[in-house]
Every structure is written in C-alpha cells, then in structure tokens.
Design a protein around this motif. Structure first.
Motif, PDB file in Angstrom:
ATOM      1  N   SER A 126       0.824  -1.208   0.000  1.00  0.00           N
ATOM      2  CA  SER A 126       0.000   0.000   0.000  1.00  0.00           C
ATOM      3  C   SER A 126       0.859   1.259   0.000  1.00  0.00           C
ATOM      4  CB  SER A 126      -0.925  -0.002   1.216  1.00  0.00           C
ATOM      5  OG  SER A 126      -0.172  -0.036   2.422  1.00  0.00           O
ATOM      6  N   THR A 127       2.008   1.212   0.685  1.00  0.00           N
ATOM      7  CA  THR A 127       2.917   2.366   0.693  1.00  0.00           C
ATOM      8  C   THR A 127       3.526   2.593  -0.676  1.00  0.00           C
ATOM      9  OG1 THR A 127       3.450   1.976   3.026  1.00  0.00           O
ATOM     10  CG2 THR A 127       4.970   3.348   1.769  1.00  0.00           C
ATOM     11  N   MET A 128       3.936   1.519  -1.334  1.00  0.00           N
ATOM     12  CA  MET A 128       4.556   1.666  -2.648  1.00  0.00           C
ATOM     13  C   MET A 128       3.544   2.101  -3.714  1.00  0.00           C
ATOM     14  SD  MET A 128       7.696   1.109  -2.010  1.00  0.00           S
ATOM     15  CE  MET A 128       7.436   1.655  -0.307  1.00  0.00           C
ATOM     16  N   LEU A 129       2.281   1.743  -3.542  1.00  0.00           N
ATOM     17  CA  LEU A 129       1.263   2.092  -4.529  1.00  0.00           C
ATOM     18  C   LEU A 129       0.648   3.467  -4.286  1.00  0.00           C
ATOM     19  CD1 LEU A 129      -0.584  -1.352  -4.832  1.00  0.00           C
ATOM     20  CD2 LEU A 129       1.026  -0.344  -6.466  1.00  0.00           C
ATOM     21  N   ALA A 130       0.931   4.060  -3.131  1.00  0.00           N
ATOM     22  CA  ALA A 130       0.366   5.373  -2.816  1.00  0.00           C
ATOM     23  C   ALA A 130       1.050   6.457  -3.649  1.00  0.00           C
ATOM     24  CB  ALA A 130       0.532   5.662  -1.329  1.00  0.00           C
ATOM     25  N   PRO A 131       0.383   7.587  -3.901  1.00  0.00           N
ATOM     26  CA  PRO A 131       0.997   8.689  -4.660  1.00  0.00           C
ATOM     27  C   PRO A 131       2.256   9.183  -3.952  1.00  0.00           C
ATOM     28  CG  PRO A 131      -1.363   9.023  -4.413  1.00  0.00           C
ATOM     29  CD  PRO A 131      -1.007   7.877  -3.522  1.00  0.00           C
ATOM     30  N   SER A 132       3.287   9.470  -4.735  1.00  0.00           N
ATOM     31  CA  SER A 132       4.555   9.914  -4.153  1.00  0.00           C
ATOM     32  C   SER A 132       5.405  10.563  -5.238  1.00  0.00           C
ATOM     33  CB  SER A 132       5.302   8.733  -3.535  1.00  0.00           C
ATOM     34  OG  SER A 132       6.564   9.124  -3.055  1.00  0.00           O
ATOM     35  N   ASN A 133       6.267  11.483  -4.825  1.00  0.00           N
ATOM     36  CA  ASN A 133       7.240  12.066  -5.742  1.00  0.00           C
ATOM     37  C   ASN A 133       8.660  11.621  -5.391  1.00  0.00           C
ATOM     38  OD1 ASN A 133       7.477  13.483  -3.360  1.00  0.00           O
ATOM     39  ND2 ASN A 133       7.785  15.468  -4.332  1.00  0.00           N
ATOM     40  N   VAL A 134       8.752  10.504  -4.684  1.00  0.00           N
ATOM     41  CA  VAL A 134      10.031   9.934  -4.278  1.00  0.00           C
ATOM     42  C   VAL A 134      10.188   8.579  -4.938  1.00  0.00           C
ATOM     43  CG1 VAL A 134      11.453   9.229  -2.313  1.00  0.00           C
ATOM     44  CG2 VAL A 134       9.878  11.147  -2.081  1.00  0.00           C
ATOM     45  N   GLY A 135      11.411   8.225  -5.286  1.00  0.00           N
ATOM     46  CA  GLY A 135      11.693   6.961  -5.960  1.00  0.00           C
ATOM     47  C   GLY A 135      11.352   5.748  -5.106  1.00  0.00           C
ATOM     48  N   LEU A 136      11.179   4.611  -5.786  1.00  0.00           N
ATOM     49  CA  LEU A 136      10.807   3.371  -5.110  1.00  0.00           C
ATOM     50  C   LEU A 136      11.860   2.946  -4.092  1.00  0.00           C
ATOM     51  CD1 LEU A 136       8.857   0.945  -4.925  1.00  0.00           C
ATOM     52  CD2 LEU A 136      10.203  -0.155  -6.728  1.00  0.00           C
ATOM     53  N   GLY A 137      13.128   3.076  -4.457  1.00  0.00           N
ATOM     54  CA  GLY A 137      14.190   2.659  -3.543  1.00  0.00           C
ATOM     55  C   GLY A 137      14.190   3.459  -2.255  1.00  0.00           C
ATOM     56  N   VAL A 138      14.053   4.770  -2.366  1.00  0.00           N
ATOM     57  CA  VAL A 138      14.044   5.622  -1.172  1.00  0.00           C
ATOM     58  C   VAL A 138      12.820   5.331  -0.323  1.00  0.00           C
ATOM     59  CG1 VAL A 138      13.957   8.008  -0.365  1.00  0.00           C
ATOM     60  CG2 VAL A 138      15.377   7.415  -2.324  1.00  0.00           C
ATOM     61  N   ARG A 139      11.663   5.146  -0.959  1.00  0.00           N
ATOM     62  CA  ARG A 139      10.453   4.828  -0.193  1.00  0.00           C
ATOM     63  C   ARG A 139      10.586   3.481   0.522  1.00  0.00           C
ATOM     64  NH1 ARG A 139       5.564   4.890  -3.926  1.00  0.00           N
ATOM     65  NH2 ARG A 139       7.104   4.715  -5.605  1.00  0.00           N
ATOM     66  N   SER A 140      11.237   2.513  -0.129  1.00  0.00           N
ATOM     67  CA  SER A 140      11.439   1.212   0.519  1.00  0.00           C
ATOM     68  C   SER A 140      12.315   1.352   1.757  1.00  0.00           C
ATOM     69  CB  SER A 140      12.074   0.231  -0.473  1.00  0.00           C
ATOM     70  OG  SER A 140      11.230   0.018  -1.589  1.00  0.00           O
ATOM     71  N   ILE A 141      13.354   2.163   1.651  1.00  0.00           N
ATOM     72  CA  ILE A 141      14.241   2.384   2.796  1.00  0.00           C
ATOM     73  C   ILE A 141      13.496   3.082   3.922  1.00  0.00           C
ATOM     74  CG2 ILE A 141      16.279   3.645   3.580  1.00  0.00           C
ATOM     75  CD1 ILE A 141      17.492   3.126   0.816  1.00  0.00           C
ATOM     76  N   GLU A 142      12.708   4.092   3.575  1.00  0.00           N
ATOM     77  CA  GLU A 142      11.947   4.808   4.597  1.00  0.00           C
ATOM     78  C   GLU A 142      10.901   3.906   5.231  1.00  0.00           C
ATOM     79  OE1 GLU A 142      12.588   7.929   5.748  1.00  0.00           O
ATOM     80  OE2 GLU A 142      14.382   7.632   4.531  1.00  0.00           O
ATOM     81  N   TRP A 143      10.278   3.040   4.435  1.00  0.00           N
ATOM     82  CA  TRP A 143       9.302   2.096   4.999  1.00  0.00           C
ATOM     83  C   TRP A 143       9.986   1.154   5.986  1.00  0.00           C
ATOM     84  CZ3 TRP A 143       8.879  -3.153   5.269  1.00  0.00           C
ATOM     85  CH2 TRP A 143       7.649  -3.664   5.687  1.00  0.00           C
ATOM     86  N   LEU A 144      11.152   0.643   5.603  1.00  0.00           N
ATOM     87  CA  LEU A 144      11.886  -0.251   6.489  1.00  0.00           C
ATOM     88  C   LEU A 144      12.292   0.476   7.768  1.00  0.00           C
ATOM     89  CD1 LEU A 144      13.203  -3.023   6.880  1.00  0.00           C
ATOM     90  CD2 LEU A 144      15.238  -2.137   5.718  1.00  0.00           C
ATOM     91  N   ARG A 145      12.686   1.733   7.636  1.00  0.00           N
ATOM     92  CA  ARG A 145      13.078   2.506   8.815  1.00  0.00           C
ATOM     93  C   ARG A 145      11.903   2.675   9.787  1.00  0.00           C
ATOM     94  NH1 ARG A 145      17.259   6.143   8.825  1.00  0.00           N
ATOM     95  NH2 ARG A 145      17.111   6.412   6.566  1.00  0.00           N
ATOM     96  N   ASP A 146      10.702   2.877   9.245  1.00  0.00           N
ATOM     97  CA  ASP A 146       9.515   3.106  10.068  1.00  0.00           C
ATOM     98  C   ASP A 146       8.877   1.831  10.585  1.00  0.00           C
ATOM     99  OD1 ASP A 146       9.852   5.812   9.632  1.00  0.00           O
ATOM    100  OD2 ASP A 146       8.474   5.855   7.916  1.00  0.00           O
ATOM    101  N   HIS A 147       9.365   0.674  10.147  1.00  0.00           N
ATOM    102  CA  HIS A 147       8.746  -0.597  10.559  1.00  0.00           C
ATOM    103  C   HIS A 147       9.760  -1.522  11.246  1.00  0.00           C
ATOM    104  CE1 HIS A 147       5.704   0.901   7.771  1.00  0.00           C
ATOM    105  NE2 HIS A 147       4.857   0.068   8.330  1.00  0.00           N
TER     106      HIS A 147
END
Length: 425
Positions: A126-147
């Motif tokens: 759901s995080t990766m499919l949400a609207p964003s102006n940040v690349g997939l790699g950075v969002r994956s890192i931020e998701w991992l950081r928050d979880h």
C-alpha cells in the motif's frame, strides 16, 4: 629284472583281496579326486575294500590340493586367541510422536509468522502504490526505517558513507557554480556583508551576494552566493541564501505523509525551533515554552539542539548523539541548516560532505547568530528559487542538488517551507 618286476606286479594284483582292477573302480576314484578339488560338500560313497587298497596318488596331469584338518582344541589348554566381541546391534530409535500441546504451539507460531508477514506485505504494497514524488528505492528504505528496521538502515548508511568519505587535499577549483542573476548586484538599503573567503586567493564571485529575481519594494527579497568553506577540502562548495524577512513571509506546508498531521508532536523544551509569528516575523531559538505554542505562533518546527547560539558553535557539537541518531555529527553527507542574523533575517546553507560541526561553521561565517540543522542526505536537501513571478525560471541553489528545481510546485512527501513576497499570499 623287468620280467621279475612285471611278474611281481601281476602277482600283487592277483593276490590282492580286492580282486581284479576294472574301469568302474578307476572312474569312482577319479570322481573322488574331482570332488576334493571342487571342495564339494556332496557326500561321496565310501570306498570299498578294494578301493582302499588302491594307491592314493593323483592321475597324470592333475594337481591335487591336500587340506589338513586342525586338531581339536584341548579343553584344558588356555585359549590364546583374542576374544571376539559379538557385534552390538544399534538401538532402534522410535520417533516420538509430538504431543498435542507441541503441535498446537507450532501451529500457533506459524500462524503468527504468517499474519506478521501478511500485515507487513500489505503495508509495504500500500505504501509503494500510494501517490509519491520519491523513488521506489528511497520509499522502501523509509518504509523499512519506520517498521522496525531503523537499526539496519542506519548501519548500512553509516558504512556506505564511511567508505565513500571525501579525501582531503586535491587540486583547487578554478571556478564556482554560477548562481543567481549574473551581473545583478545587491540593490538595497541593507544587504549582508560578503562572506569572507576561507581559501586564498578567492575565486571570482566567491562569497558575493546576487539577487535571484524581481525586486520587492525596490529591493531583492532573496540573495544567494557560494564559497569554499574548508581548506582541507578545497573542492567543497557551500551554497548560502539570505532571505529578507521584511519583504517576505515564510509558511510551513505539511507533507503528504510527514508529518502525519498538522500537529505532529508536542513541543519539547530545549530543542532548536524555527518559529513563525502571526505578525510575519521569524526566529530560530531554543524552545522554552510548553508543549503547545501560544496564539501568537503560526508554526513551530523543531529539530535537535541549536548548532550555533549567540554567534558561536554549540560547545557540545562534537557529541554525535546530539545531532541525529542515523549518522550523528561525524559522517560527511549532504546537510542543510537555517539560522537568523542580527537583523532577524533568515540564512539557509547547504553543502555536500558536511558534518554537523562544519555546517555550523558555514552558517556562522555567513552571519548567523543562531542556527539549527534541517535535512540530511542527498534525497532531502533542496533549495529552489525562481527568476520570475509565477514560479518561472526555476533554479537550484547548487547545481548538484539531487532533486529537481520544480520539486515544491506539487505536493511533497515531506513538510517544507515556502517563501513568498510579502503581501503576495
């Protein structure tokens, strides 16, 4: 002699009680020899009396293997042979059938793991499919950081930046990036003094302020410049922006996801805080109030302790834990900060390969009396300005900033500050 020998032989056979020699007796004898040679266990018929009288010698051309029997052991004599231990049979292990309680426990653990994986997979998707102006790699890192994976991300970043730390020395730069309007000097009753160069001789336009666009009330609201901040790293370039608080207004925009609400968290005493007041003024100072600001405060954004206070560097600037759990203050990365000068105007600074201490020195040299750290890492450090009204002619403060010059013209994942001409909205 021959005749006598033959006669003797003939008489021996004739006198023998076995009777005359015939072919049947010879065949039986040879059969016995063949049986011995083959070690046949088939019993052979006992020889008759005449056969026992026949000389036991092998026939011509045949070899007879004679076996001797061992004498029967004497029961009274001690047995000198090594005793042979009987082979021990390996115990057959019976597989225990797990109890019902153990089966239930295993099933429960498996169910918890599956639920955990399913929940996290749904969250990540759901995080990766949400609207964003940040690349997939950075969002994956931020998701991992928050979880729960902040420790892993921090260790990887620390190792990566340590291995890619800049080298000291090297050839000096011959020119600086061109920023602002070329040939457009300062046109104002007050302007900040030029930034005194660190490395001599100074390069053309080093530390000299330039305006970026249209004038507001007869003076530029925004000035920019670049300079080399460190003698040991002569190829480093810092970008600095000066914002006239009397001709601009500062507004804080919450990000699409960060912070998750207008009021992200209660304010903490002792933290560096960028404050926007209802009358339009701004300040950077240590927060001394309660968890909620009073009615005169429009916004308050906190981030770690001050790095510059009363015009000097924080005496605890060398303590890494004070300026970021991710990288501390010693790892050289992209960093940015904001401060105020003696006239209450804002100063923004950013540069690559900086520590918290070197960033504080840049802001101090630019004229900040109080300053705080903002974003860290190349993905987040951004400062854009525009050469015309309506966000025309976008440009970066430093050309090697990672994000595009139009980043803040659409919703951003993180909160950001926008500077407007006073009275323009």
């Amino acid at each position: 002699m021959a005749a006598e020998g033959q006669r003797a032989t003939k008489l021996w056979w004739e006198d023998s009680a076995a009777g005359p020699l015939d072919r049947a007796r010879i065949d039986r004898y040879e059969a016995r020899i063949a049986a011995y040679e083959a070690r046949s266990e088939t019993p052979v018929a006992p020889a008759s009396r005449a056969e026992r009288a026949w000389p036991r010698r092998p026939s011509r051309g045949r070899r007879v293997r004679v076996q001797t029997r061992r004498a029967a052991p004497d029961p009274a004599a001690p047995d000198k042979r090594r005793p042979v231990e009987p082979a021990r049979a390996k115990p057959v292990r019976r597989r225990r059938r797990p109890s019902r309680a153990r089966i239930a426990l295993r099933r429960g653990v498996a169910l918890v793991v599956l639920v955990f994986l399913a929940v996290n997979l749904i969250s990540y998707a759901s995080t990766m499919l949400a609207p964003s102006n940040v690349g997939l790699g950075v969002r994956s890192i931020e998701w991992l950081r928050d979880h729960g994976g902040a420790w892993l991300v921090n260790d990887i970043e620390r190792i990566y930046y340590s291995l890619n730390a800049p080298s000291k020395g090297g050839p000096a730069l011959k020119s600086l990036p061109k920023v602002g309007l070329q040939g457009a000097g300062v046109q104002s009753a007050y302007a900040p003094p030029p930034i005194r160069p660190v490395i001599a001789p100074a390069l053309p336009r080093e530390g000299i302020w330039r305006r970026t666009g249209p004038l507001v009330n007869g003076a530029p609201p925004l000035l920019v410049t670049t300079f080399r901040p460190d003698r040991e790293y002569p190829q480093m370039v810092a970008g600095v922006a000066w914002i006239d608080s009397s001709r601009t207004s500062l507004q804080l925009y919450p990000g699409r996801y960060e912070p998750p609400g207008q009021v992200y968290a209660p304010l903490h005493a002792g933290m560096a805080t960028l404050i926007g007041y209802r009358g339009g003024g701004v300040d950077v100072r240590t927060w001394a109030g309660g968890p909620r600001p009073g009615p005169s405060v429009v916004f308050a954004r906190q981030n770690l302790p001050l790095i510059v206070d009363n015009g000097v560097l924080n005496p605890r600037i060398g303590e890494g834990s004070q300026w970021g759990a991710t990288l501390g203050n010693a790892i050289r990365v992209w960093r940015s900060g904001v401060g105020v000068d003696t006239h209450g105007n804002l100063l923004f600074a950013a540069a690559n390969d900086q520590t918290a201490e070197s960033l504080a020195e840049i802001l101090q040299r630019a004229g900040a009396v109080r300053a705080m750290e903002l974003d860290i890492n190349s993905e987040w450090v951004t400062f854009n300005f525009y050469g015309g009204w309506g966000a025309r002619f976008p440009a970066k403060l430093l050309p090697d900033m990672h994000r595009e010059a139009t980043r803040y013209l659409q919703p951003d994942d993180r909160d950001f500050f926008a500077v407007f001409a006073r009275g323009s909205g």
